[in-house]
Scaffold this motif. Structure first.
Motif, mmCIF file in Angstrom:
data_model
loop_
_atom_site.group_PDB
_atom_site.id
_atom_site.type_symbol
_atom_site.label_atom_id
_atom_site.label_comp_id
_atom_site.label_asym_id
_atom_site.label_seq_id
_atom_site.Cartn_x
_atom_site.Cartn_y
_atom_site.Cartn_z
ATOM 1 N N SER A 172 43.586 -13.591 135.470
ATOM 2 C CA SER A 172 43.307 -14.142 134.145
ATOM 3 C C SER A 172 42.238 -15.227 134.197
ATOM 4 N N MET A 173 42.081 -15.889 135.333
ATOM 5 C CA MET A 173 41.040 -16.912 135.455
ATOM 6 C C MET A 173 39.654 -16.282 135.394
ATOM 7 N N THR A 174 39.458 -15.209 136.124
ATOM 8 C CA THR A 174 38.151 -14.556 136.089
ATOM 9 C C THR A 174 37.927 -13.885 134.740
ATOM 10 N N PHE A 175 39.004 -13.411 134.115
ATOM 11 C CA PHE A 175 38.891 -12.806 132.792
ATOM 12 C C PHE A 175 38.386 -13.824 131.783
ATOM 13 N N MET A 176 38.810 -15.073 131.890
ATOM 14 C CA MET A 176 38.380 -16.093 130.945
ATOM 15 C C MET A 176 36.894 -16.406 131.072
ATOM 16 N N ILE A 177 36.348 -16.205 132.272
ATOM 17 C CA ILE A 177 34.897 -16.321 132.427
ATOM 18 C C ILE A 177 34.217 -15.246 131.586
ATOM 19 N N ALA A 178 34.746 -14.043 131.652
ATOM 20 C CA ALA A 178 34.190 -12.946 130.851
ATOM 21 C C ALA A 178 34.358 -13.204 129.361
ATOM 22 N N VAL A 179 35.500 -13.795 128.984
ATOM 23 C CA VAL A 179 35.715 -14.124 127.566
ATOM 24 C C VAL A 179 34.626 -15.068 127.069
ATOM 25 N N GLY A 180 34.218 -16.014 127.919
ATOM 26 C CA GLY A 180 33.143 -16.935 127.540
ATOM 27 C C GLY A 180 31.863 -16.209 127.194
ATOM 28 N N LEU A 181 31.498 -15.221 128.005
ATOM 29 C CA LEU A 181 30.297 -14.442 127.704
ATOM 30 C C LEU A 181 30.523 -13.504 126.523
ATOM 31 N N GLY A 182 31.774 -13.077 126.329
ATOM 32 C CA GLY A 182 32.082 -12.264 125.153
ATOM 33 C C GLY A 182 31.861 -13.046 123.869
ATOM 34 N N VAL A 183 32.283 -14.310 123.865
ATOM 35 C CA VAL A 183 32.040 -15.178 122.703
ATOM 36 C C VAL A 183 30.543 -15.403 122.513
ATOM 37 N N THR A 184 29.824 -15.575 123.614
ATOM 38 C CA THR A 184 28.370 -15.729 123.538
ATOM 39 C C THR A 184 27.730 -14.501 122.903
ATOM 40 N N ALA A 185 28.184 -13.319 123.305
ATOM 41 C CA ALA A 185 27.656 -12.085 122.716
ATOM 42 C C ALA A 185 27.941 -12.037 121.225
ATOM 43 N N THR A 186 29.142 -12.454 120.816
ATOM 44 C CA THR A 186 29.483 -12.478 119.387
ATOM 45 C C THR A 186 28.564 -13.413 118.626
ATOM 46 N N ILE A 187 28.362 -14.617 119.148
ATOM 47 C CA ILE A 187 27.534 -15.618 118.474
ATOM 48 C C ILE A 187 26.089 -15.142 118.351
ATOM 49 N N ARG A 188 25.503 -14.705 119.460
ATOM 50 C CA ARG A 188 24.084 -14.365 119.448
ATOM 51 C C ARG A 188 23.804 -13.076 118.675
ATOM 52 N N VAL A 189 24.696 -12.096 118.805
ATOM 53 C CA VAL A 189 24.545 -10.869 118.025
ATOM 54 C C VAL A 189 24.743 -11.167 116.543
ATOM 55 N N GLY A 190 25.736 -12.027 116.233
ATOM 56 C CA GLY A 190 25.967 -12.399 114.848
ATOM 57 C C GLY A 190 24.776 -13.108 114.232
ATOM 58 N N ASN A 191 24.125 -13.995 114.995
ATOM 59 C CA ASN A 191 22.918 -14.665 114.507
ATOM 60 C C ASN A 191 21.810 -13.666 114.206
ATOM 61 N N GLN A 192 21.573 -12.739 115.125
ATOM 62 C CA GLN A 192 20.515 -11.743 114.924
ATOM 63 C C GLN A 192 20.856 -10.803 113.769
ATOM 64 N N LYS A 193 22.138 -10.547 113.575
ATOM 65 C CA LYS A 193 22.570 -9.743 112.433
ATOM 66 C C LYS A 193 22.222 -10.447 111.135
ATOM 67 N N GLY A 194 22.466 -11.776 111.101
ATOM 68 C CA GLY A 194 22.134 -12.545 109.907
ATOM 69 C C GLY A 194 20.642 -12.543 109.599
#
Length: 457
Positions: free
Chosen positions: A283-305
């Motif tokens: 779960s520790m390494t998974f949380m690292i991936a979650v961080g990049l998952g949130v980054t993908a959401t933010i940056r994709v969401g910005n470009q969508k806007g």
């Protein structure tokens, strides 16, 4: 493909992601602190924490899933420079998440009898019940915290939730030490002490984040007085339309990992303790991936806007490449340290041997686990949630769980068989989700139109 087109985004991705990574790791460190300190009490106590948290994690996944709806909507509003919409999503999101926390607390209290019906060791169940009752109450402040966190994440201000989470971990460790073992005027409460430490730290975490955000100029225009006549059912519907499928996505994944706890419990106390160690480390390494998952959401969401679809795809692919590299490193680390890491939890030889075997499988699925969560984040940024939910169900419960159930029996492969099912499910999820993103992103570039409503597809 020119590799530099993607690697040049690594620094920006990591700048947004690292506070989320550390913040998410903070949540895991709460469980790690509980596991390490409780593990000194014995294998039954460690297994009890695992069993008690099994239902907690299912509830937690549903609550966090709903809160994840806030981030892409805030990111899109921020990209379109629409403060009013962002304020509505934030304020309604806080209400939604707080109500979810209260609901989840009562549902967990009603769900306690389930633990008696799962063929678990009786001594483990007896220890797990009071622990679970206290930690269940901590979901109320935690869910409200999630609303503030996802709001700040949507504005690319990811560091403040990190500060709150890391400081709260210090609070958790202090109260764990005082209340698990008993020190000075504090009683020795053992497992219940660990639960109370978690409860105190989560209330502190919520207060700390609220205190920081309310005093920052960037957030001032969002922290206006909210009145009853500001309630808008259409905003709640939008949040629910994104939040409910996202909650199901997280539920399907967390539930299969939780199922491993029950399956391991059938094998005995030691296999369940070993399973908990491997899950905690994974779960520790998974949380690292979650961080990049949130980054993908933010940056994709910005470009969508901004309706900039070529950049949207390029940025998303850069996050996929980055998580592949990071998870490859973690996979190697797990293989090299598989015999060492379990010894930090307890000194039971059988548990250590079993846990080291499970870490080999965990090392293999690091790649697929990381990729699937980051691709899910990118799809969430596109506000495409219904089809990914179906994909998650198929991957984990049509493909993964049957393998875990069959091969996880004592007469088959035991604990290793359980984890081979996890490997199959995560790999299937990663492949199908990437195919989905590849299709949608290419379609947007070809049509050159505003992003369609994917919920109709």
């Amino acid at each position: 493909m020119i590799l530099s087109n993607y690697t040049k985004e690594f620094s920006t991705n990591l700048k947004i992601a690292y506070p989320v990574m550390l913040g998410q790791l903070g949540h895991v460190l709460v469980a790690l602190a509980d596991n390490l300190m409780v593990g000194q009490l014995g294998a039954a106590e460690l297994a009890a924490v695992s069993l008690g948290n099994s239902l907690i994690f299912i509830a937690l996944s549903l609550g966090i899933g709903f809160s994840f709806a806030i981030t892409p909507l805030i990111a899109e509003a921020d990209g379109a420079n629409d403060i009013d919409a962002g304020r509505d999503y934030f304020q309604h999101g806080v209400i939604m998440c707080t109500l979810n926390g209260i609901l989840l607390f009562f549902l967990l209290l009603l769900a306690k009898p389930i633990l008696y019906a799962l063929n678990q060791p009786p001594e483990v169940v007896a220890l797990a019940i009071p622990y679970m009752e206290i930690v269940a109450f901590s979901l109320i402040p935690l869910m409200t915290f999630q609303a503030f966190k996802q709001f700040a994440d949507g504005l690319s201000q990811t560091k403040y939730a990190m500060y709150a989470t890391l400081v709260s971990n210090i609070v958790n460790i202090i109260f764990n030490y005082l209340l698990i073992y008993g020190f000075w005027i504090f009683p020795r409460l053992e497992l219940e002490g660990a639960a109370i430490g978690t409860l105190i730290s989560r209330f502190f975490m919520l207060w700390f984040l609220w205190f920081i955000l309310k005093r920052k100029t960037k957030f001032a225009q969002y922290f206006t007085t909210f009145k009853r006549d500001h309630l808008n059912k259409n905003v709640f519907k939008r949040l629910f339309a994104l939040g409910f499928p996202t909650a199901l996505q997280m539920f399907f994944e967390v539930a299969i990992f939780t199922a491993t706890i029950f399956l391991a419990g059938i094998l005995g106390t030691n296999p369940q303790a070993a399973n908990q160690i491997a899950l905690n480390l994974s779960s520790m390494t998974f949380m690292i991936a979650v961080g990049l998952g949130v980054t993908a959401t933010i940056r994709v969401g910005n470009q969508k806007g901004m309706h900039n679809y070529k950049e949207l795809r390029r940025i998303a692919l850069s996050t996929f490449l980055l998580i592949f590299i990071i998870q490859s490193i973690f996979a190697l680390m797990f293989i090299l340290t598989k015999d060492i890491l379990p010894t930090f939890y307890l000194d039971n030889v059988e548990v250590i041997v079993l846990a080291s075997q499970l870490l080999i499988v965990s090392a293999i699925f690091q790649l697929s686990d990381g990729i699937q969560v980051v691709v899910l984040g990118a799809l969430r940024g596109l506000q495409d949630v219904k089809v990914p939910t179906i994909i998650c169900f198929i991957a984990y419960w049509i493909i993964g769980f049957p393998i875990s159930y069959y091969f996880g029996k004592a007469e088959q492969l035991g604990s290793m068989g359980i984890w081979l099912g996890l490997l199959a499910g995560l790999t299937a999820s990663a492949i199908m989700l990437y195919i989905r993103f590849n299709y949608l992103s290419k379609k947007l570039i070809l049509t050159k139109t505003k992003i369609p409503n994917f919920e109709t597809h």
